[in-house]
Design a protein around this motif. Structure first.
Motif, PDB file in Angstrom:
ATOM      1  N   ILE A  74       0.858  -1.184   0.000  1.00 56.60           N
ATOM      2  CA  ILE A  74       0.000   0.000   0.000  1.00 56.60           C
ATOM      3  C   ILE A  74       0.895   1.235   0.000  1.00 56.60           C
ATOM      4  CG2 ILE A  74      -1.762   1.268   1.281  1.00 56.60           C
ATOM      5  CD1 ILE A  74      -2.384  -1.531   2.645  1.00 56.60           C
TER       6      ILE A  74
ATOM      7  N   ILE B 208       1.193   5.251   0.401  1.00 53.34           N
ATOM      8  CA  ILE B 208       0.484   6.366   1.028  1.00 53.34           C
ATOM      9  C   ILE B 208       1.153   7.670   0.598  1.00 53.34           C
ATOM     10  CG2 ILE B 208      -0.171   7.419   3.227  1.00 53.34           C
ATOM     11  CD1 ILE B 208      -0.105   4.558   4.407  1.00 53.34           C
TER      12      ILE B 208
ATOM     13  N   VAL C  18      -3.377   5.090  -0.767  1.00 51.86           N
ATOM     14  CA  VAL C  18      -4.143   6.023   0.064  1.00 51.86           C
ATOM     15  C   VAL C  18      -3.652   7.416  -0.307  1.00 51.86           C
ATOM     16  CG1 VAL C  18      -4.734   6.742   2.403  1.00 51.86           C
ATOM     17  CG2 VAL C  18      -4.286   4.314   1.925  1.00 51.86           C
TER      18      VAL C  18
ATOM     19  N   ARG D 120       5.140   6.797   1.087  1.00 58.03           N
ATOM     20  CA  ARG D 120       5.492   5.751   2.060  1.00 58.03           C
ATOM     21  C   ARG D 120       4.834   4.451   1.619  1.00 58.03           C
ATOM     22  NH1 ARG D 120       3.990  10.259   3.759  1.00 58.03           N
ATOM     23  NH2 ARG D 120       4.898  11.448   5.484  1.00 58.03           N
TER      24      ARG D 120
ATOM     25  N   ILE E  73       3.646   0.657   2.728  1.00 54.97           N
ATOM     26  CA  ILE E  73       3.383  -0.316   3.797  1.00 54.97           C
ATOM     27  C   ILE E  73       3.107  -1.646   3.132  1.00 54.97           C
ATOM     28  CG2 ILE E  73       1.805  -0.979   5.642  1.00 54.97           C
ATOM     29  CD1 ILE E  73       1.337   1.883   6.279  1.00 54.97           C
TER      30      ILE E  73
ATOM     31  N   ILE F 271      -2.016   6.245  11.073  1.00 51.47           N
ATOM     32  CA  ILE F 271      -2.168   5.089  10.199  1.00 51.47           C
ATOM     33  C   ILE F 271      -1.732   3.845  10.953  1.00 51.47           C
ATOM     34  CG2 ILE F 271      -1.424   4.037   8.021  1.00 51.47           C
ATOM     35  CD1 ILE F 271      -0.984   6.921   6.978  1.00 51.47           C
TER      36      ILE F 271
ATOM     37  N   ASP G 163      -1.417  -0.439  10.859  1.00 53.44           N
ATOM     38  CA  ASP G 163      -1.464  -1.641  10.020  1.00 53.44           C
ATOM     39  C   ASP G 163      -2.120  -2.791  10.789  1.00 53.44           C
ATOM     40  OD1 ASP G 163       0.460  -2.806  11.641  1.00 53.44           O
ATOM     41  OD2 ASP G 163       2.112  -2.305  10.305  1.00 53.44           O
TER      42      ASP G 163
ATOM     43  N   VAL H  72      -6.480   5.974   9.553  1.00 53.69           N
ATOM     44  CA  VAL H  72      -6.577   4.998   8.472  1.00 53.69           C
ATOM     45  C   VAL H  72      -6.247   3.642   9.084  1.00 53.69           C
ATOM     46  CG1 VAL H  72      -5.737   4.285   6.208  1.00 53.69           C
ATOM     47  CG2 VAL H  72      -5.833   6.727   6.788  1.00 53.69           C
TER      48      VAL H  72
ATOM     49  N   LEU I 218      -5.681  -0.024   8.467  1.00 53.00           N
ATOM     50  CA  LEU I 218      -5.384  -1.009   7.415  1.00 53.00           C
ATOM     51  C   LEU I 218      -5.501  -2.400   8.029  1.00 53.00           C
ATOM     52  CD1 LEU I 218      -2.291   0.901   5.992  1.00 53.00           C
ATOM     53  CD2 LEU I 218      -4.606   0.884   5.059  1.00 53.00           C
TER      54      LEU I 218
ATOM     55  N   ARG J 132       1.779   5.085  12.674  1.00 49.60           N
ATOM     56  CA  ARG J 132       2.507   6.171  12.033  1.00 49.60           C
ATOM     57  C   ARG J 132       1.614   7.405  12.004  1.00 49.60           C
ATOM     58  NH1 ARG J 132       2.636   1.578   9.970  1.00 49.60           N
ATOM     59  NH2 ARG J 132       4.412   0.537   9.011  1.00 49.60           N
TER      60      ARG J 132
ATOM     61  N   ILE K 271       0.894  11.107  10.333  1.00 46.05           N
ATOM     62  CA  ILE K 271       1.173  12.077   9.272  1.00 46.05           C
ATOM     63  C   ILE K 271       0.468  13.359   9.667  1.00 46.05           C
ATOM     64  CG2 ILE K 271       0.780  12.648   6.846  1.00 46.05           C
ATOM     65  CD1 ILE K 271       0.973   9.747   6.145  1.00 46.05           C
TER      66      ILE K 271
END
Lengths: 329, 329
Positions: free
Chosen positions: A2, A4, A102, A326, A328, B4, B6, B102, B104, B326, B328
């Motif tokens: 993914i 971003i 994203v 970035r 992931i 974000i 994961d 977000v 994921l 993370r 942002i």
């Protein structure tokens, strides 16, 4: 995997240019060919904050990705000194359904794809010679739409009218002078003056009644109305549509519900099944665009998920190519 | 500021426990109080790949965030040795519309919130004493639903029936023996055996016809059917609903269209306006749940956006508190 991307990265990758206009034109073409599956817009209301979150999407057959765009409009944000609009897009594989990108664009890509639709409309509907053009509004789309028009037609003067405060209008003039140094941008004394003086007029407002009057129309005029996208909004007096020689929209199902066709149909001036042409049909040469210099043409843009899918895919592809963002896994 | 997370981080933060069940129960309660605005599910079909992307959301008044859940089901992925299901969630401020998180999660949070709904159903509908319970299916939800039931009722035996291959069924048994060491998990010889031997049965299949027959019902049985969520799916013979003493669903508007109520209404066995109780009304004590040990009760779960909003908000709050993910800006 993914990827971003934040707004800064996205702005580095994509700007309003002819390659974006081409991508959006392809989107409209596929839509008109019946190759796009466009679900109705999903609307999540937040009435306590005069807010709404809208979700648009489209799957286009033969294209291996699709995008989902989430756009917020919260009209009390100005009290907090925040922009009312925000948004982001997700890119999914249309092969597996997996998330691939994203795009944290804060609505920037919506601005670009909306302006690009204006360019497509102008390409097929604006008179070939348009020395003077006009814009109603002085916000972000008032800027982008004039830049989009400038990709398609050479003009020397922009007439602008807006209900915004003087400082915002002055900033519009100076911004546009800088962006289009060969063009003179002037504040018009009235709405009517903009329409009377211009060969192409773009309306970019959140107005709730038809401020652009049919009496001001003149031979050769093209109007692109991109403001209305809800059941309450309207920019063109309904008679503008009946007076025009050609009425075009991006997606009839949306225009009748959310765009300029709504008021004309509600007032009984047009039947709900009026022979309105979709922009993609003109792109595909299934219907004529402007055929004579003295025609009056109107294009109503409500914004379609195919535009979001096209620009999101393009953005992600550029980011992958250039290794930006970035990742992931 | 956008956080974000994961899947690994999300799994560290959230697991199926009573705090999640409480959050989902609150979601159903608010839904039944009329405090949730739940737009219809947005469906983006990708017919070429037997795929579909579904979007669910809900705004709950008084809660300052909302979630948007994007879930993909692509049924040719197995050819690529990939899971057919995937998904992720966005968390937006319900004050400003801005993106805040977000998630994921690859569909993990959907699994957890779906199982938690099963726990809420069992809390109000399962008989107090349920020594033996049953499950139809041997996939992820067959695991989660039995774990969810175990949070609510003590049982000693799980009867499982599935059309899956033997190795998948054996893996189910060994997995569940490990997760619930005090419980005996047995492969049942037939669907009928599961129903006849169990006080609570959970159906977790993508079946397209009613495999669970009304003739097998017995006093005191509770059935939770969570498989059907499209217009083609069905797990319960329509007569199961008419034979039951109490039929409950998560959201009637969805169950009539996508769930077990659909076939009963289509076959004329129930009127579309049948007095079906929503789970949240029972939570709110506006309607009774199980009132006698010998009642037969059924709960149809189609999955509602309030569940997604509740679990997504909880996940993001835990991540913020623990500084995970993370960020942002």
């Amino acid at each position: 995997m993914i990827r971003i991307l934040d707004e800064k990265e996205i702005r580095q990758l994509v700007s309003l240019d002819l390659s974006v206009v081409d991508a959006i034109e392809t989107g409209f073409s596929e839509l008109a060919k019946g190759n796009a599956l466009v679900p109705p817009i999903m609307m999540i209301p937040v009435p306590e904050k005069k807010g709404e979150v809208d979700i648009k999407s489209a799957y286009i057959k033969g294209i291996d990705q699709l995008a989902i765009k989430v756009a917020s409009g919260f009209f009390e944000n100005s009290r907090l000194d925040l922009p009312s609009q925000s948004g982001q897009m997700l890119v999914l594989s249309a092969e597996t359904g997996f998330l691939q990108g994203v795009l944290l664009d804060n609505g920037y890509l919506t601005q670009v794809r909306t302006a690009a639709a204006g360019a497509v409309a102008a390409k097929y509907l604006a008179p070939q010679t348009a020395d003077a053009v006009g814009v109603i509004g002085s916000g972000v789309q008032a800027r982008f739409q004039i830049e989009a028009l400038h990709l398609i037609r050479s003009f020397f003067t922009v007439h602008m009218f807006s209900l915004d405060a003087d400082d915002l209008k002055d900033r519009y003039v100076s911004d546009m002078q800088r962006r289009l140094p060969d063009v003179t941008v002037v504040k018009a004394p009235s709405l009517e003056a903009v329409v009377r003086e211009s060969s192409v007029v773009v309306t970019t407002t959140p107005a709730r009644s038809g401020f652009l009057k049919a009496d001001w129309l003149h031979p050769g005029l093209h109007i692109t109305s991109m403001g209305s996208d809800t059941e309450e909004k309207q920019e063109l007096e309904a008679e503008v549509l009946t007076r025009a020689d050609l009425v075009v929209c991006d997606l009839k199902a949306q225009s009748v519900r959310l765009g300029e066709l709504r008021s004309a149909v509600e007032q009984g001036l047009m039947p709900a099944d009026a022979p309105v042409v979709e922009l993609g049909a003109i792109v595909n040469k299934k219907a004529p665009g402007r055929t004579a210099d003295d025609q009056i043409t109107v294009c109503d843009l409500t914004g379609v998920g195919v535009q979001d899918t096209m620009i999101a895919i393009k953005t992600l592809a550029l980011a992958e190519k250039r290794g930006i963002g970035r990742v992931i896994s």
